[in-house]
Design a protein around this motif. Structure first.
Motif, PDB file in Angstrom:
ATOM      1  N   PHE A  56       1.460 -10.888  38.508  1.00 13.64           N
ATOM      2  CA  PHE A  56       1.203 -12.106  39.273  1.00 13.64           C
ATOM      3  C   PHE A  56       0.762 -11.710  40.669  1.00 13.64           C
ATOM      4  O   PHE A  56       0.896 -10.552  41.070  1.00 13.64           O
ATOM      5  CB  PHE A  56       2.464 -12.976  39.339  1.00 13.64           C
ATOM      6  N   TRP A  57       0.217 -12.659  41.414  1.00 14.24           N
ATOM      7  CA  TRP A  57      -0.218 -12.368  42.779  1.00 14.24           C
ATOM      8  C   TRP A  57       0.971 -12.332  43.732  1.00 14.24           C
ATOM      9  O   TRP A  57       1.916 -13.099  43.605  1.00 14.24           O
ATOM     10  CB  TRP A  57      -1.208 -13.415  43.272  1.00 14.24           C
ATOM     11  N   HIS A  58       0.886 -11.456  44.705  1.00 16.54           N
ATOM     12  CA  HIS A  58       1.871 -11.388  45.787  1.00 16.54           C
ATOM     13  C   HIS A  58       1.852 -12.713  46.561  1.00 16.54           C
ATOM     14  O   HIS A  58       0.814 -13.337  46.724  1.00 16.54           O
ATOM     15  CB  HIS A  58       1.520 -10.239  46.740  1.00 16.54           C
ATOM     16  N   GLY A  59       3.029 -13.140  46.980  1.00 25.98           N
ATOM     17  CA  GLY A  59       3.114 -14.399  47.725  1.00 25.98           C
ATOM     18  C   GLY A  59       3.275 -15.607  46.844  1.00 25.98           C
ATOM     19  O   GLY A  59       3.587 -16.694  47.330  1.00 25.98           O
ATOM     20  N   GLN A  60       3.079 -15.435  45.541  1.00 27.60           N
ATOM     21  CA  GLN A  60       3.231 -16.522  44.577  1.00 27.60           C
ATOM     22  C   GLN A  60       4.326 -16.161  43.570  1.00 27.60           C
ATOM     23  O   GLN A  60       4.315 -16.630  42.435  1.00 27.60           O
ATOM     24  CB  GLN A  60       1.911 -16.746  43.829  1.00 27.60           C
ATOM     25  N   HIS A  61       5.269 -15.355  43.985  1.00 33.42           N
ATOM     26  CA  HIS A  61       6.154 -14.678  43.052  1.00 33.42           C
ATOM     27  C   HIS A  61       7.595 -15.173  43.001  1.00 33.42           C
ATOM     28  O   HIS A  61       8.371 -14.707  42.161  1.00 33.42           O
ATOM     29  CB  HIS A  61       6.205 -13.191  43.415  1.00 33.42           C
ATOM     30  N   PHE A  62       7.985 -16.102  43.837  1.00 35.71           N
ATOM     31  CA  PHE A  62       9.411 -16.375  44.003  1.00 35.71           C
ATOM     32  C   PHE A  62      10.102 -16.934  42.757  1.00 35.71           C
ATOM     33  O   PHE A  62      11.280 -16.685  42.528  1.00 35.71           O
ATOM     34  CB  PHE A  62       9.638 -17.310  45.191  1.00 35.71           C
ATOM     35  N   LEU A  63       9.392 -17.687  41.933  1.00 36.73           N
ATOM     36  CA  LEU A  63      10.018 -18.301  40.759  1.00 36.73           C
ATOM     37  C   LEU A  63       9.892 -17.457  39.502  1.00 36.73           C
ATOM     38  O   LEU A  63      10.368 -17.858  38.433  1.00 36.73           O
ATOM     39  CB  LEU A  63       9.412 -19.687  40.513  1.00 36.73           C
ATOM     40  N   THR A  64       9.269 -16.293  39.609  1.00 42.01           N
ATOM     41  CA  THR A  64       9.056 -15.485  38.404  1.00 42.01           C
ATOM     42  C   THR A  64      10.335 -15.049  37.692  1.00 42.01           C
ATOM     43  O   THR A  64      10.295 -14.845  36.468  1.00 42.01           O
ATOM     44  CB  THR A  64       8.197 -14.253  38.726  1.00 42.01           C
ATOM     45  N   PRO A  65      11.509 -14.903  38.355  1.00 43.11           N
ATOM     46  CA  PRO A  65      12.708 -14.532  37.582  1.00 43.11           C
ATOM     47  C   PRO A  65      13.096 -15.549  36.517  1.00 43.11           C
ATOM     48  O   PRO A  65      13.847 -15.207  35.594  1.00 43.11           O
ATOM     49  CB  PRO A  65      13.798 -14.442  38.668  1.00 43.11           C
ATOM     50  N   PHE A  66      12.578 -16.758  36.607  1.00 44.59           N
ATOM     51  CA  PHE A  66      13.019 -17.808  35.688  1.00 44.59           C
ATOM     52  C   PHE A  66      12.174 -17.913  34.427  1.00 44.59           C
ATOM     53  O   PHE A  66      12.435 -18.772  33.579  1.00 44.59           O
ATOM     54  CB  PHE A  66      13.037 -19.150  36.414  1.00 44.59           C
ATOM     55  N   ILE A  67      11.173 -17.064  34.266  1.00 41.24           N
ATOM     56  CA  ILE A  67      10.332 -17.175  33.069  1.00 41.24           C
ATOM     57  C   ILE A  67      10.979 -16.535  31.854  1.00 41.24           C
ATOM     58  O   ILE A  67      10.510 -16.717  30.735  1.00 41.24           O
ATOM     59  CB  ILE A  67       8.936 -16.559  33.282  1.00 41.24           C
ATOM     60  N   LYS A  68      12.042 -15.798  32.042  1.00 42.31           N
ATOM     61  CA  LYS A  68      12.648 -15.101  30.913  1.00 42.31           C
ATOM     62  C   LYS A  68      13.333 -16.085  29.957  1.00 42.31           C
ATOM     63  O   LYS A  68      13.794 -17.153  30.353  1.00 42.31           O
ATOM     64  CB  LYS A  68      13.657 -14.062  31.409  1.00 42.31           C
ATOM     65  N   THR A  69      13.381 -15.707  28.673  1.00 39.58           N
ATOM     66  CA  THR A  69      14.094 -16.456  27.647  1.00 39.58           C
ATOM     67  C   THR A  69      15.132 -15.527  27.029  1.00 39.58           C
ATOM     68  O   THR A  69      15.269 -14.372  27.435  1.00 39.58           O
ATOM     69  CB  THR A  69      13.133 -16.941  26.549  1.00 39.58           C
ATOM     70  N   LYS A  70      15.855 -15.988  26.022  1.00 39.74           N
ATOM     71  CA  LYS A  70      16.845 -15.135  25.368  1.00 39.74           C
ATOM     72  C   LYS A  70      16.187 -13.891  24.780  1.00 39.74           C
ATOM     73  O   LYS A  70      16.758 -12.800  24.801  1.00 39.74           O
ATOM     74  CB  LYS A  70      17.570 -15.919  24.271  1.00 39.74           C
ATOM     75  N   GLU A  71      14.962 -14.067  24.243  1.00 38.14           N
ATOM     76  CA  GLU A  71      14.261 -12.933  23.658  1.00 38.14           C
ATOM     77  C   GLU A  71      13.658 -12.033  24.740  1.00 38.14           C
ATOM     78  O   GLU A  71      13.358 -10.872  24.482  1.00 38.14           O
ATOM     79  CB  GLU A  71      13.149 -13.426  22.727  1.00 38.14           C
ATOM     80  N   MET A  72      13.450 -12.579  25.950  1.00 35.66           N
ATOM     81  CA  MET A  72      12.797 -11.833  27.023  1.00 35.66           C
ATOM     82  C   MET A  72      13.768 -11.539  28.164  1.00 35.66           C
ATOM     83  O   MET A  72      13.355 -11.318  29.286  1.00 35.66           O
ATOM     84  CB  MET A  72      11.616 -12.650  27.565  1.00 35.66           C
ATOM     85  N   HIS A  73      15.069 -11.508  27.872  1.00 34.65           N
ATOM     86  CA  HIS A  73      16.047 -11.439  28.960  1.00 34.65           C
ATOM     87  C   HIS A  73      16.101 -10.087  29.635  1.00 34.65           C
ATOM     88  O   HIS A  73      16.520  -9.982  30.782  1.00 34.65           O
ATOM     89  CB  HIS A  73      17.437 -11.804  28.437  1.00 34.65           C
ATOM     90  N   ARG A  74      15.687  -9.023  28.947  1.00 33.56           N
ATOM     91  CA  ARG A  74      15.727  -7.682  29.544  1.00 33.56           C
ATOM     92  C   ARG A  74      14.478  -7.489  30.383  1.00 33.56           C
ATOM     93  O   ARG A  74      13.363  -7.370  29.848  1.00 33.56           O
ATOM     94  CB  ARG A  74      15.820  -6.618  28.458  1.00 33.56           C
ATOM     95  N   ALA A  75      14.650  -7.492  31.694  1.00 34.05           N
ATOM     96  CA  ALA A  75      13.482  -7.417  32.584  1.00 34.05           C
ATOM     97  C   ALA A  75      13.832  -6.675  33.860  1.00 34.05           C
ATOM     98  O   ALA A  75      14.965  -6.728  34.343  1.00 34.05           O
ATOM     99  CB  ALA A  75      12.991  -8.824  32.923  1.00 34.05           C
ATOM    100  N   LYS A  76      12.826  -5.971  34.388  1.00 35.49           N
ATOM    101  CA  LYS A  76      12.958  -5.308  35.683  1.00 35.49           C
ATOM    102  C   LYS A  76      11.714  -5.619  36.499  1.00 35.49           C
ATOM    103  O   LYS A  76      10.618  -5.771  35.958  1.00 35.49           O
ATOM    104  CB  LYS A  76      13.107  -3.790  35.503  1.00 35.49           C
ATOM    105  N   VAL A  77      11.889  -5.718  37.801  1.00 35.75           N
ATOM    106  CA  VAL A  77      10.778  -6.036  38.693  1.00 35.75           C
ATOM    107  C   VAL A  77      10.612  -4.926  39.728  1.00 35.75           C
ATOM    108  O   VAL A  77      11.595  -4.369  40.217  1.00 35.75           O
ATOM    109  CB  VAL A  77      11.011  -7.405  39.383  1.00 35.75           C
ATOM    110  N   LEU A  78       9.355  -4.604  40.029  1.00 36.87           N
ATOM    111  CA  LEU A  78       9.062  -3.604  41.059  1.00 36.87           C
ATOM    112  C   LEU A  78       9.136  -4.264  42.428  1.00 36.87           C
ATOM    113  O   LEU A  78       8.475  -5.268  42.681  1.00 36.87           O
ATOM    114  CB  LEU A  78       7.661  -3.023  40.847  1.00 36.87           C
ATOM    115  N   ILE A  79       9.951  -3.693  43.310  1.00 37.43           N
ATOM    116  CA  ILE A  79      10.129  -4.224  44.666  1.00 37.43           C
ATOM    117  C   ILE A  79       9.984  -3.072  45.658  1.00 37.43           C
ATOM    118  O   ILE A  79      10.538  -1.986  45.443  1.00 37.43           O
ATOM    119  CB  ILE A  79      11.501  -4.915  44.831  1.00 37.43           C
TER     120      ILE A  79
END
Length: 238
Positions: A56-79
């Motif tokens: 996703f684009w920088h600056g448009q990223h704040f809500l991205t943690p909420f896209i996960k589902t039960k099948e997609m719950h394992r996630a890591k983000v580069l910070i």
């Protein structure tokens, strides 16, 4: 006074407090916005292809943690390792997202900013079944996709999934990436872009073509997200 402010920003208790408040504010935003999805079956399309590289684009990223589902719950983000990254890392971890610290930049500062270690950690995370999320922009150059994501997809063999999230109510900061602060009590849109796969033997010319395609599909997804909400698109030009 400057030293006092600098010491405050660096203090662990202040960073934890800001991270906690940020996470709870974003949780409120997510719960009080009515989201639509484009395509409507985006989760059914994406889930069989995980683990994947979400971009996703920088600056448009704040809500991205909420896209996960039960099948997609394992996630890591580069910070990033920058001081501001500490607030983001604490907020992300409170929202159930693991963090990888370092730079996605593949320029001259790649080694100094922990880019090599972060790249290897992202490859390992994908191998272990984690989805990996990161911004596409070259640092300090908004809406210019870097080559690092294409390199990650080639090395890992995983699919790049570009997407955009927007809300009808927001504040837009006048900084390099036009950071958007999403606000509660409105409507939201999550838009998926064209998925991209990178052949393991991709030449430099092919990788550049895919980088340009990634940039174009992210711009297109962002435009669609704001159009669905009847709002002007937030760009680096204001």
């Amino acid at each position: 006074m400057k030293k006092l402010i600098r010491d405050l920003l660096r203090s662990s208790w202040f960073q934890r407090a800001v991270g906690f408040l940020t996470a709870e504010f974003l949780r409120l935003v997510w719960r009080t916005n009515r989201f639509s999805f484009d395509p409507p079956d985006v989760y059914q399309i994406v889930e069989p292809l995980t683990p994947a590289i979400f971009v996703f684009w920088h600056g448009q990223h704040f809500l991205t943690p909420f896209i996960k589902t039960k099948e997609m719950h394992r996630a890591k983000v580069l910070i990033s390792r920058h001081r501001d990254g500490e607030f983001n890392a604490i907020a992300a971890e409170r929202l159930g997202i693991g963090t990888i610290r370092g730079s996605g930049d593949h320029g001259s500062a790649f080694h100094r900013k922990g880019g090599v270690g972060a790249f290897k950690e992202m490859v390992r995370a994908l191998e272990q079944g984690y989805n990996v999320a990161l911004t596409a922009d070259v640092p300090k150059r908004s809406r210019i996709a870097g080559l690092g994501i294409i390199m990650l997809a080639r090395e890992s063999g995983r699919t790049i999934m570009p997407f955009a999230m927007a809300t009808s109510r927001y504040w837009c900061l006048k900084n390099w990436d036009r950071t958007t602060i999403n606000l509660p009590f409105g409507r939201g849109a999550l838009v998926g872009g064209e998925m991209i796969t990178v052949p393991p033997d991709a030449s430099p010319e092919v990788m550049e073509e895919l980088r340009v395609r990634l940039e174009a599909t992210l711009n297109e997804a962002t435009s669609r997200a704001y159009a669905k909400l009847g709002r002007p698109q937030v760009t680096d030009h204001g």
